[in-house]
Write a protein that holds these residues in place. Structure first.
Motif, PDB file in Angstrom:
ATOM      1  N   PHE A  24      30.088 -57.340  17.849  1.00  0.00           N
ATOM      2  CA  PHE A  24      28.987 -57.192  18.802  1.00  0.00           C
ATOM      3  C   PHE A  24      28.017 -58.364  18.653  1.00  0.00           C
ATOM      4  O   PHE A  24      27.536 -58.926  19.639  1.00  0.00           O
ATOM      5  N   VAL A  25      27.702 -58.721  17.415  1.00  0.00           N
ATOM      6  CA  VAL A  25      26.781 -59.835  17.172  1.00  0.00           C
ATOM      7  C   VAL A  25      27.365 -61.135  17.703  1.00  0.00           C
ATOM      8  O   VAL A  25      26.672 -61.931  18.344  1.00  0.00           O
ATOM      9  N   ALA A  26      28.670 -61.370  17.464  1.00  0.00           N
ATOM     10  CA  ALA A  26      29.314 -62.594  17.956  1.00  0.00           C
ATOM     11  C   ALA A  26      29.286 -62.665  19.473  1.00  0.00           C
ATOM     12  O   ALA A  26      29.199 -63.751  20.056  1.00  0.00           O
ATOM     13  N   ALA A  27      29.357 -61.520  20.135  1.00  0.00           N
ATOM     14  CA  ALA A  27      29.327 -61.474  21.601  1.00  0.00           C
ATOM     15  C   ALA A  27      27.898 -61.388  22.147  1.00  0.00           C
ATOM     16  O   ALA A  27      27.720 -61.217  23.359  1.00  0.00           O
ATOM     17  N   LYS A  28      26.890 -61.519  21.273  1.00  0.00           N
ATOM     18  CA  LYS A  28      25.475 -61.476  21.680  1.00  0.00           C
ATOM     19  C   LYS A  28      25.083 -60.143  22.312  1.00  0.00           C
ATOM     20  O   LYS A  28      24.248 -60.082  23.215  1.00  0.00           O
ATOM     21  N   VAL A  29      25.702 -59.065  21.853  1.00  0.00           N
ATOM     22  CA  VAL A  29      25.336 -57.730  22.339  1.00  0.00           C
ATOM     23  C   VAL A  29      24.097 -57.268  21.578  1.00  0.00           C
ATOM     24  O   VAL A  29      24.111 -57.210  20.347  1.00  0.00           O
ATOM     25  N   GLY A  35      29.257 -37.476  21.812  1.00  0.00           N
ATOM     26  CA  GLY A  35      30.451 -37.159  22.599  1.00  0.00           C
ATOM     27  C   GLY A  35      31.436 -36.318  21.809  1.00  0.00           C
ATOM     28  O   GLY A  35      32.055 -35.382  22.343  1.00  0.00           O
ATOM     29  N   HIS A  36      31.584 -36.627  20.517  1.00  0.00           N
ATOM     30  CA  HIS A  36      32.431 -35.783  19.662  1.00  0.00           C
ATOM     31  C   HIS A  36      31.847 -34.375  19.558  1.00  0.00           C
ATOM     32  O   HIS A  36      32.592 -33.379  19.576  1.00  0.00           O
ATOM     33  N   GLN A  37      30.531 -34.283  19.451  1.00  0.00           N
ATOM     34  CA  GLN A  37      29.887 -32.976  19.391  1.00  0.00           C
ATOM     35  C   GLN A  37      30.169 -32.174  20.652  1.00  0.00           C
ATOM     36  O   GLN A  37      30.271 -30.935  20.613  1.00  0.00           O
ATOM     37  N   LEU A  38      30.329 -32.866  21.776  1.00  0.00           N
ATOM     38  CA  LEU A  38      30.617 -32.206  23.050  1.00  0.00           C
ATOM     39  C   LEU A  38      32.109 -31.919  23.235  1.00  0.00           C
ATOM     40  O   LEU A  38      32.505 -31.349  24.258  1.00  0.00           O
ATOM     41  N   GLY A  39      32.929 -32.329  22.255  1.00  0.00           N
ATOM     42  CA  GLY A  39      34.357 -32.019  22.314  1.00  0.00           C
ATOM     43  C   GLY A  39      35.251 -33.146  22.806  1.00  0.00           C
ATOM     44  O   GLY A  39      36.449 -32.925  23.030  1.00  0.00           O
ATOM     45  N   HIS A  40      34.723 -34.363  22.964  1.00  0.00           N
ATOM     46  CA  HIS A  40      35.525 -35.479  23.462  1.00  0.00           C
ATOM     47  C   HIS A  40      36.257 -36.172  22.315  1.00  0.00           C
ATOM     48  O   HIS A  40      35.713 -36.325  21.210  1.00  0.00           O
ATOM     49  N   ARG A  41      37.479 -36.612  22.613  1.00  0.00           N
ATOM     50  CA  ARG A  41      38.312 -37.303  21.612  1.00  0.00           C
ATOM     51  C   ARG A  41      38.229 -38.815  21.814  1.00  0.00           C
ATOM     52  O   ARG A  41      37.680 -39.297  22.796  1.00  0.00           O
ATOM     53  N   HIS A  42      38.826 -39.530  20.860  1.00  0.00           N
ATOM     54  CA  HIS A  42      38.843 -40.989  20.964  1.00  0.00           C
ATOM     55  C   HIS A  42      39.705 -41.449  22.136  1.00  0.00           C
ATOM     56  O   HIS A  42      40.713 -40.817  22.476  1.00  0.00           O
ATOM     57  N   GLU A  43      39.289 -42.550  22.736  1.00  0.00           N
ATOM     58  CA  GLU A  43      40.003 -43.129  23.873  1.00  0.00           C
ATOM     59  C   GLU A  43      40.295 -44.600  23.598  1.00  0.00           C
ATOM     60  O   GLU A  43      39.732 -45.195  22.668  1.00  0.00           O
ATOM     61  N   LEU A  44      41.150 -45.200  24.429  1.00  0.00           N
ATOM     62  CA  LEU A  44      41.582 -46.586  24.261  1.00  0.00           C
ATOM     63  C   LEU A  44      41.040 -47.464  25.382  1.00  0.00           C
ATOM     64  O   LEU A  44      40.624 -46.962  26.433  1.00  0.00           O
ATOM     65  N   CYS A  45      41.091 -48.760  25.161  1.00  0.00           N
ATOM     66  CA  CYS A  45      40.692 -49.725  26.192  1.00  0.00           C
ATOM     67  C   CYS A  45      41.665 -49.634  27.362  1.00  0.00           C
ATOM     68  O   CYS A  45      42.881 -49.773  27.171  1.00  0.00           O
ATOM     69  N   PRO A  46      41.206 -49.381  28.577  1.00  0.00           N
ATOM     70  CA  PRO A  46      42.133 -49.220  29.715  1.00  0.00           C
ATOM     71  C   PRO A  46      42.795 -50.525  30.136  1.00  0.00           C
ATOM     72  O   PRO A  46      43.945 -50.541  30.551  1.00  0.00           O
ATOM     73  N   ARG A  47      42.081 -51.625  30.032  1.00  0.00           N
ATOM     74  CA  ARG A  47      42.637 -52.918  30.410  1.00  0.00           C
ATOM     75  C   ARG A  47      41.705 -54.019  29.913  1.00  0.00           C
ATOM     76  O   ARG A  47      40.493 -53.854  29.916  1.00  0.00           O
ATOM     77  N   ARG A  48      42.285 -55.127  29.501  1.00  0.00           N
ATOM     78  CA  ARG A  48      41.503 -56.244  28.986  1.00  0.00           C
ATOM     79  C   ARG A  48      40.470 -56.699  30.033  1.00  0.00           C
ATOM     80  O   ARG A  48      40.773 -56.837  31.202  1.00  0.00           O
ATOM     81  N   GLY A  49      39.239 -56.929  29.553  1.00  0.00           N
ATOM     82  CA  GLY A  49      38.166 -57.364  30.439  1.00  0.00           C
ATOM     83  C   GLY A  49      37.374 -56.233  31.056  1.00  0.00           C
ATOM     84  O   GLY A  49      36.320 -56.467  31.646  1.00  0.00           O
ATOM     85  N   ARG A  50      37.872 -54.993  30.952  1.00  0.00           N
ATOM     86  CA  ARG A  50      37.143 -53.845  31.497  1.00  0.00           C
ATOM     87  C   ARG A  50      36.129 -53.334  30.469  1.00  0.00           C
ATOM     88  O   ARG A  50      36.252 -53.594  29.269  1.00  0.00           O
ATOM     89  N   ALA A  83      34.536 -51.005  27.761  1.00  0.00           N
ATOM     90  CA  ALA A  83      35.149 -50.078  26.805  1.00  0.00           C
ATOM     91  C   ALA A  83      34.655 -48.663  27.098  1.00  0.00           C
ATOM     92  O   ALA A  83      33.466 -48.460  27.349  1.00  0.00           O
ATOM     93  N   PRO A  84      35.532 -47.661  27.080  1.00  0.00           N
ATOM     94  CA  PRO A  84      35.056 -46.272  27.194  1.00  0.00           C
ATOM     95  C   PRO A  84      34.123 -45.951  26.027  1.00  0.00           C
ATOM     96  O   PRO A  84      34.308 -46.460  24.913  1.00  0.00           O
ATOM     97  N   VAL A  85      33.123 -45.112  26.254  1.00  0.00           N
ATOM     98  CA  VAL A  85      32.185 -44.796  25.193  1.00  0.00           C
ATOM     99  C   VAL A  85      32.882 -44.090  24.039  1.00  0.00           C
ATOM    100  O   VAL A  85      32.443 -44.183  22.885  1.00  0.00           O
ATOM    101  N   MET A  86      33.995 -43.380  24.305  1.00  0.00           N
ATOM    102  CA  MET A  86      34.718 -42.693  23.242  1.00  0.00           C
ATOM    103  C   MET A  86      35.767 -43.585  22.565  1.00  0.00           C
ATOM    104  O   MET A  86      36.518 -43.124  21.711  1.00  0.00           O
ATOM    105  N   LEU A  95      34.906 -50.462  15.427  1.00  0.00           N
ATOM    106  CA  LEU A  95      36.007 -51.123  14.725  1.00  0.00           C
ATOM    107  C   LEU A  95      36.528 -52.342  15.477  1.00  0.00           C
ATOM    108  O   LEU A  95      36.827 -53.364  14.871  1.00  0.00           O
ATOM    109  N   ASP A  96      36.650 -52.247  16.791  1.00  0.00           N
ATOM    110  CA  ASP A  96      37.211 -53.355  17.579  1.00  0.00           C
ATOM    111  C   ASP A  96      37.033 -53.034  19.061  1.00  0.00           C
ATOM    112  O   ASP A  96      37.032 -51.867  19.447  1.00  0.00           O
ATOM    113  N   LEU A  97      36.916 -54.071  19.876  1.00  0.00           N
ATOM    114  CA  LEU A  97      36.816 -53.868  21.321  1.00  0.00           C
ATOM    115  C   LEU A  97      38.169 -54.010  22.015  1.00  0.00           C
ATOM    116  O   LEU A  97      38.291 -53.656  23.198  1.00  0.00           O
ATOM    117  N   LYS A  98      39.171 -54.542  21.328  1.00  0.00           N
ATOM    118  CA  LYS A  98      40.537 -54.622  21.856  1.00  0.00           C
ATOM    119  C   LYS A  98      40.607 -55.279  23.235  1.00  0.00           C
ATOM    120  O   LYS A  98      41.386 -54.872  24.093  1.00  0.00           O
TER     121      LYS A  98
END
Length: 267
Positions: A199-204, A219-234, A236-239, A244-247
């Motif tokens: 995040f720091v390298a990307a100036k976020v 989101g976990h408290q609300l029952g949501h599970r982990h999700e993956l990056c749908p496509r490069r450049g899009r 990232a889903p909050v879940m 760890l990584d933006l993929k």
């Protein structure tokens, strides 16, 4: 003297008298002295001010760069006990089930419980947070009925609490991420103050990471599970585990984008 010579002499005398009468005088044919050039007048010139000394009124000051992480040492271990905020906030969201939460900061963490609560309230009360999807939330003071608690804990305490709930948050042998266990959302103080390297390298900005980590763990408290990056450049889903990584995705702290729930494939 002959008559002819007398006539000539008389004519000469007469010519001389005529010249004198006409004001004709002998002319000095020597070179004339040079005439000096006129001295130019001195003009008063008003010079513009130096740009360095006086910036143009049309120029606006440059905005300060965003804070990417906080400086200074971060406490790695606190007392293990928590101080609860004595204040609260308004109901966030327009309709739906109302969930109440309280906030607490570990003693020795060097953070203020009320300030942490305001940051949580800002993240969960945002128009693109969980309250955009038919859900209401409210930050309540201690002593008021509540549904879950958001804790800010040093990394050692976060590792112990998350581990006790069956969640391993260690990376390279150190408690690194945050977690949710039961009715408790545990935010790691290291991440709250330092964000993460990519995040720091990307100036976020750090504030954007904080919005993300709160919405992710709640989101976990609300029952949501982990999700993956749908496509490069899009976005990232909050879940997605953005800590760890933006993929190939871009940082995104919100579960709703453009008025719709934004999600990726389940992990």
């Amino acid at each position: 003297m002959s008559r002819a010579l007398g006539v000539i002499a008389g004519a000469a005398v007469l010519a001389g008298l005529v010249l004198v009468g006409l004001g004709v005088f002998p002319v000095d044919l020597s070179p004339a002295a040079p005439v000096p050039s006129p001295v130019p007048e001195t003009l008063a010139v008003s010079l513009p001010p130096s740009p360095q000394a006086s910036p143009s009124p049309s120029e606006s000051p440059r905005p300060a760069p965003p804070v990417l992480r906080l400086s200074g040492p971060v406490p790695t271990k606190g007392s293990g006990s928590f101080e609860y905020a004595a204040t609260g906030g308004p109901v966030r969201g327009r309709s739906g089930t109302l969930l109440r939460y309280q906030v607490a900061v570990e003693r020795g963490a060097g953070e203020d419980a009320a300030a942490f609560g305001a940051a949580v309230d800002g993240a969960l009360g945002h128009a693109q947070s969980w309250t955009a999807g038919g859900l209401r939330m409210q930050w309540v003071p201690r002593g008021t009925p509540y549904d879950f608690t958001v804790h800010l804990a040093t990394r050692e305490t976060a590792g112990r609490l998350c581990g006790a709930g069956g969640v391993d948050i260690t990376v390279r042998g150190r408690p690194y991420t945050s977690c949710r266990i039961g009715g408790s959302v545990i935010i790691n103080l290291d991440r709250w103050r330092l964000s993460v390297d990519h995040f720091v390298a990307a100036k976020v900005p750090l504030a954007r990471y904080r919005d993300y980590v709160i919405n992710h763990e709640v989101g976990h408290q609300l029952g949501h599970r982990h999700e993956l990056c749908p496509r490069r450049g899009r976005p990232a889903p909050v879940m997605m585990q953005q800590t760890l990584d933006l993929k190939g995705c871009t940082a995104n702290p919100w579960p709703f984008l453009n008025g719709r729930r934004y999600a990726g494939p389940l992990k």
